[in-house]
Design an enzyme around this catalytic site. Structure first.
Site, mmCIF file in Angstrom:
data_model
loop_
_atom_site.group_PDB
_atom_site.id
_atom_site.type_symbol
_atom_site.label_atom_id
_atom_site.label_comp_id
_atom_site.label_asym_id
_atom_site.label_seq_id
_atom_site.Cartn_x
_atom_site.Cartn_y
_atom_site.Cartn_z
ATOM 1 N N CYS A 1 0.844 -1.205 0.000
ATOM 2 C CA CYS A 1 0.000 0.000 0.000
ATOM 3 C C CYS A 1 0.879 1.256 0.000
ATOM 4 O O CYS A 1 0.661 2.190 -0.773
ATOM 5 C CB CYS A 1 -0.920 -0.022 1.217
ATOM 6 S SG CYS A 1 -2.140 1.301 1.225
ATOM 7 N N CYS A 2 1.906 1.272 0.861
ATOM 8 C CA CYS A 2 2.832 2.416 0.900
ATOM 9 C C CYS A 2 3.582 2.538 -0.424
ATOM 10 O O CYS A 2 3.831 3.647 -0.904
ATOM 11 C CB CYS A 2 3.841 2.263 2.036
ATOM 12 S SG CYS A 2 3.279 2.893 3.630
ATOM 13 N N CYS B 1 -1.146 8.435 7.455
ATOM 14 C CA CYS B 1 -2.450 8.126 6.885
ATOM 15 C C CYS B 1 -3.412 7.693 7.995
ATOM 16 O O CYS B 1 -3.017 6.994 8.946
ATOM 17 C CB CYS B 1 -2.322 7.003 5.869
ATOM 18 S SG CYS B 1 -1.425 7.463 4.384
ATOM 19 N N CYS C 1 -3.730 4.034 9.376
ATOM 20 C CA CYS C 1 -2.516 3.464 9.970
ATOM 21 C C CYS C 1 -2.002 4.297 11.139
ATOM 22 O O CYS C 1 -0.833 4.184 11.513
ATOM 23 C CB CYS C 1 -1.428 3.356 8.904
ATOM 24 S SG CYS C 1 -1.930 2.377 7.493
ATOM 25 N N CYS D 1 8.241 4.152 7.655
ATOM 26 C CA CYS D 1 7.544 4.594 6.458
ATOM 27 C C CYS D 1 8.301 4.110 5.218
ATOM 28 O O CYS D 1 9.528 4.202 5.151
ATOM 29 C CB CYS D 1 7.468 6.119 6.467
ATOM 30 S SG CYS D 1 6.740 6.795 4.967
HETATM 31 S S1 SF4 Z 1 0.501 4.675 5.627
HETATM 32 FE FE1 SF4 Z 1 -1.135 3.116 5.496
HETATM 33 S S2 SF4 Z 1 -2.773 3.950 4.172
HETATM 34 FE FE2 SF4 Z 1 -0.897 5.215 3.911
HETATM 35 S S3 SF4 Z 1 0.071 4.392 2.134
HETATM 36 FE FE3 SF4 Z 1 1.037 3.371 3.883
HETATM 37 S S4 SF4 Z 1 -0.176 1.507 4.308
HETATM 38 FE FE4 SF4 Z 1 -1.351 2.808 2.866
#
Ligand code: SF4
Length: 237
Positions: free
Chosen positions: A119-120, A201, A204, A227
């Site tokens: 996702c990141c 985000c 998270c 991150c």
């Molecule tokens: S912090 Fe969470 S919602 Fe944001 S990009 Fe990464 S995994 Fe996805």
């Protein structure tokens, strides 16, 4: 002034020379050394806002890059707009390559819960990677005292491809950041008073409780601790 792009940097020597330097002096050195190929990434956490505020006078041409993942808290977007109104700080917004609908169809909007690294990668790393060609210095707001994974960061770090990461606040504490904000009338993020010590985000991020470290509310319950933006580059050997 032309950029001094081709002089080799002796990393150890530079970090020794900047060891006692203020963040403002580090920013001035960065601009002198790498202009115009410099960016600041800012997710509208306090440290990034402080650096953007400093750059207004030191190097106002440095773009303030905001990665709009589509998962930010509404409060973060409102804070970004408030900082713009009060201090004239504009942002360059980067958005994911994959449109939201396609992302939802291919992965599901709950991908963060199943595979936060992917996702990141899609929502943060890929958009930044598209912006990095031509950039020689990437300023960011990491501090050593935030978490164990950051305790060894240097003021200047070298990566493959000739990119340098600049950490002007490496030796600052959260208290230093707040003192700067107080001195300059910079408001805090609206979620900070609700216990959110580090804000990324929305899915998270949770508030921290007594005894937890600043970033313990990020990806809580998952093995992910850092991150994706700060793990994809290959250090220069
Ligand atoms: S912090 Fe969470 S919602 Fe944001 S990009 Fe990464 S995994 Fe996805």
């Amino acid at each position: 002034m032309p950029a001094a792009t081709d002089r080799a940097i002796d990393l150890a020597e530079v970090n020794r020379a900047l060891a006692e330097a203020t963040p403002e002096a580090v920013l001035a050195w960065t601009w002198e050394r790498f202009q115009p190929d410099v960016i600041l990434t800012c997710s509208f956490q306090h440290d990034g806002v402080v650096l953007a505020h400093m750059l207004r006078t030191i190097a106002p041409a440095v773009p303030v890059v905001f990665i709009d993942t589509g998962f930010h808290f509404p409060e973060t977007l409102a804070y970004r707009d408030e900082i713009h109104r009060r201090f004239g700080i504009d942002v360059v917004a980067l958005t994911p390559i994959v449109p939201r609908e396609q992302f939802a169809a291919e992965h599901g909007l709950d991908l963060y819960a199943r595979n936060p690294d992917l996702c990141c990668h899609i929502n943060k790393v890929e958009p930044l990677k598209r912006r990095l060609p031509g950039v020689r210095a990437w300023i960011n707001g990491r501090r050593r005292d935030q978490t164990a994974t950051r305790q060894d960061i240097q003021t200047v770090e070298a990566f493959q491809g000739g990119l340098y990461k600049i950490n002007p606040l490496a030796t600052w504490t959260s208290r230093d950041t707040f003192y700067y904000m107080e001195r300059h009338g910079i408001p805090t993020h609206p979620l900070f008073d609700l216990g959110y010590a580090s804000i990324g985000c929305a899915p998270c991020t949770r508030p921290v409780v007594a005894g937890e470290q600043e970033r313990d509310g990020r990806w809580a319950g998952a093995s992910k601790v850092e991150c994706g933006l700060h793990t994809f580059l290959e250090p220069k050997s």
